[in-house]
Every structure is written in structure tokens, then in C-alpha cells.
Design a protein around this motif. Structure first.
Motif, PDB file in Angstrom:
ATOM      1  N   GLN A  53       0.814  -1.225   0.000  1.00  0.00           N
ATOM      2  CA  GLN A  53       0.000   0.000   0.000  1.00  0.00           C
ATOM      3  C   GLN A  53       0.841   1.266   0.000  1.00  0.00           C
ATOM      4  N   ILE A  54       2.140   1.119   0.126  1.00  0.00           N
ATOM      5  CA  ILE A  54       3.024   2.286   0.128  1.00  0.00           C
ATOM      6  C   ILE A  54       3.417   2.588  -1.309  1.00  0.00           C
ATOM      7  N   ALA A  55       3.147   3.803  -1.737  1.00  0.00           N
ATOM      8  CA  ALA A  55       3.518   4.253  -3.084  1.00  0.00           C
ATOM      9  C   ALA A  55       4.915   4.869  -2.998  1.00  0.00           C
ATOM     10  N   ASN A  56       5.918   4.064  -3.270  1.00  0.00           N
ATOM     11  CA  ASN A  56       7.293   4.568  -3.280  1.00  0.00           C
ATOM     12  C   ASN A  56       7.461   5.556  -4.429  1.00  0.00           C
ATOM     13  N   SER A  57       8.035   6.698  -4.139  1.00  0.00           N
ATOM     14  CA  SER A  57       8.325   7.704  -5.162  1.00  0.00           C
ATOM     15  C   SER A  57       9.793   7.589  -5.535  1.00  0.00           C
ATOM     16  N   LEU A  58      10.054   7.051  -6.713  1.00  0.00           N
ATOM     17  CA  LEU A  58      11.426   6.831  -7.162  1.00  0.00           C
ATOM     18  C   LEU A  58      11.711   7.690  -8.376  1.00  0.00           C
ATOM     19  N   VAL A  59      12.758   8.481  -8.290  1.00  0.00           N
ATOM     20  CA  VAL A  59      13.146   9.328  -9.418  1.00  0.00           C
ATOM     21  C   VAL A  59      14.277   8.627 -10.161  1.00  0.00           C
ATOM     22  N   PHE A  60      14.076   8.481 -11.458  1.00  0.00           N
ATOM     23  CA  PHE A  60      15.067   7.907 -12.354  1.00  0.00           C
ATOM     24  C   PHE A  60      15.303   8.909 -13.467  1.00  0.00           C
ATOM     25  N   THR A  61      16.227   8.574 -14.351  1.00  0.00           N
ATOM     26  CA  THR A  61      16.329   9.318 -15.601  1.00  0.00           C
ATOM     27  C   THR A  61      15.970   8.356 -16.725  1.00  0.00           C
ATOM     28  N   LEU A  62      15.188   8.840 -17.652  1.00  0.00           N
ATOM     29  CA  LEU A  62      14.874   8.108 -18.881  1.00  0.00           C
ATOM     30  C   LEU A  62      15.659   8.832 -19.955  1.00  0.00           C
ATOM     31  N   ASP A  63      16.718   8.193 -20.404  1.00  0.00           N
ATOM     32  CA  ASP A  63      17.748   8.861 -21.180  1.00  0.00           C
ATOM     33  C   ASP A  63      18.245  10.005 -20.279  1.00  0.00           C
ATOM     34  N   ASP A  64      18.022  11.250 -20.561  1.00  0.00           N
ATOM     35  CA  ASP A  64      18.495  12.297 -19.644  1.00  0.00           C
ATOM     36  C   ASP A  64      17.362  13.037 -18.946  1.00  0.00           C
ATOM     37  N   GLU A  65      16.127  12.599 -19.148  1.00  0.00           N
ATOM     38  CA  GLU A  65      14.961  13.273 -18.569  1.00  0.00           C
ATOM     39  C   GLU A  65      14.613  12.655 -17.214  1.00  0.00           C
ATOM     40  N   PRO A  66      14.479  13.486 -16.160  1.00  0.00           N
ATOM     41  CA  PRO A  66      14.025  12.929 -14.884  1.00  0.00           C
ATOM     42  C   PRO A  66      12.584  12.421 -15.025  1.00  0.00           C
ATOM     43  N   GLU A 131      -6.781   1.948  -0.443  1.00  0.00           N
ATOM     44  CA  GLU A 131      -6.063   3.114   0.067  1.00  0.00           C
ATOM     45  C   GLU A 131      -4.577   2.852  -0.084  1.00  0.00           C
ATOM     46  N   VAL A 132      -3.864   3.857  -0.561  1.00  0.00           N
ATOM     47  CA  VAL A 132      -2.401   3.801  -0.626  1.00  0.00           C
ATOM     48  C   VAL A 132      -1.858   5.042   0.081  1.00  0.00           C
ATOM     49  N   TRP A 133      -0.598   4.958   0.439  1.00  0.00           N
ATOM     50  CA  TRP A 133       0.043   6.052   1.161  1.00  0.00           C
ATOM     51  C   TRP A 133       1.271   6.514   0.395  1.00  0.00           C
ATOM     52  N   ALA A 134       1.407   7.824   0.263  1.00  0.00           N
ATOM     53  CA  ALA A 134       2.529   8.413  -0.465  1.00  0.00           C
ATOM     54  C   ALA A 134       3.249   9.409   0.430  1.00  0.00           C
ATOM     55  N   ALA A 135       4.529   9.612   0.160  1.00  0.00           N
ATOM     56  CA  ALA A 135       5.308  10.606   0.897  1.00  0.00           C
ATOM     57  C   ALA A 135       4.737  11.989   0.632  1.00  0.00           C
TER      58      ALA A 135
END
Length: 164
Positions: A53-66, A131-135
């Protein structure tokens, strides 16, 4: 106790998240913890909910775009597979890229409240929970939401994050 002692904590990034949620019609109940909940397991344990239920917010780059990937805490993002699905190469974003793209730090990245829109993908497995939970912009904060609301408020694309 004085009013200062009983007032809810305040933090600029959390205030921006609350304002962004209000702007899209969400009356978010931001929950503050005494200690940081920087992993899905810690957040789930603190809330008494399933780790999925925890929505992890993970930032990556797709090629060079966040990009922002909101994934169920029960999953790991298969970056090779997802990159192939999205037509590019996914890499880990540096803490500097995360901060520049979201205005928030790793461990507290919220789905909203960023300086500019971030292309977002929402794990379809989150739809399996009511229900999910996000930061909420800080490692000690979360807010309740739903899969449909996450998609709506982020303009995100529902997607699998690993092969089925």
C-alpha cells in the motif's frame, strides 16, 4: 502546552505538497511521524498497513529526462524492462537531480509539489488497494490517497514496473 507546542510541524516542501494537493481538490491528511520512514517497510509498519500500500516515489532518468515512478512498496522497478517498454534507457537519478526535479530530497519525495511537472508513471499494482500512502515532501510525512487519485493528481501514466 502552548499553541506552538501543539501545532502541526511545518516544512517548506510539505507546505508545497499540501498546496499542490489543495489546488487539485484534495483535502490531504498529512501524517507526521516522530522518526523518518524512508523505506516502504518502515512506512507500512508505522501505519499498520501492507507494504504494497506504500507508493514509493522513485526518481530515475529516462535517457536524460528525470521521471517519477510511483511503485508499490511490494515491488522493485525492473529498470531494464521498464526502459525497454518506454523506449529508452533508465538510470538512477543522483540526489542532485532528484532535488532539482522535485524540490524534495530522497526519502520524502511526494507525487506532487514539484517546481515543474515531472513525467510520472504509476504502478498498476497500486490499483489493487482501496487506500495507498505516499510521501508528502519530507521523510517523516505521508498522506493517504488512491491509485485513481494518484493518476489524476500527477497526470501519470498507469504502467507495470516489472514484467508479469
Amino acid at each position: 502546552m502552548t499553541d506552538e507546542q501543539t501545532a502541526a510541524p511545518s516544512h517548506a516542501a510539505v507546505d508545497r505538497v499540501a498546496a499542490a494537493l489543495a489546488a487539485v481538490g484534495v483535502d490531504a491528511r498529512i501524517v507526521w511521524f516522530d522518526d523518518a520512514v524512508t523505506t516502504a517497510k518502515l512506512a507500512a509498519d508505522a501505519l499498520g498497513v501492507e507494504v504494497g500500500q506504500i507508493a514509493n516515489s522513485l526518481v530515475f532518468t529516462l535517457d536524460d529526462e528525470p521521471i517519477l515512478v510511483l511503485t508499490s512498496g511490494a515491488h522493485r522497478v525492473d529498470t531494464d524492462w521498464l526502459g525497454s517498454e518506454l523506449g529508452g534507457t533508465i538510470g538512477r537519478a543522483s540526489k542532485e537531480v532528484v532535488k532539482a526535479a522535485t524540490g524534495q530530497v530522497i526519502g520524502g519525495v511526494a507525487p506532487v509539489g514539484h517546481p515543474a511537472p515531472v513525467r510520472t508513471f504509476v504502478d498498476v499494482d497500486l490499483a489493487g488497494y482501496d487506500e495507498v500512502w505516499a510521501a508528502a515532501g519530507h521523510a517523516k510525512t505521508v498522506f493517504p490517497t488512491t491509485f485513481d487519485e494518484l493518476v489524476r493528481i500527477t497526470g501519470g501514466t498507469p504502467t507495470a514496473v516489472e514484467p508479469s
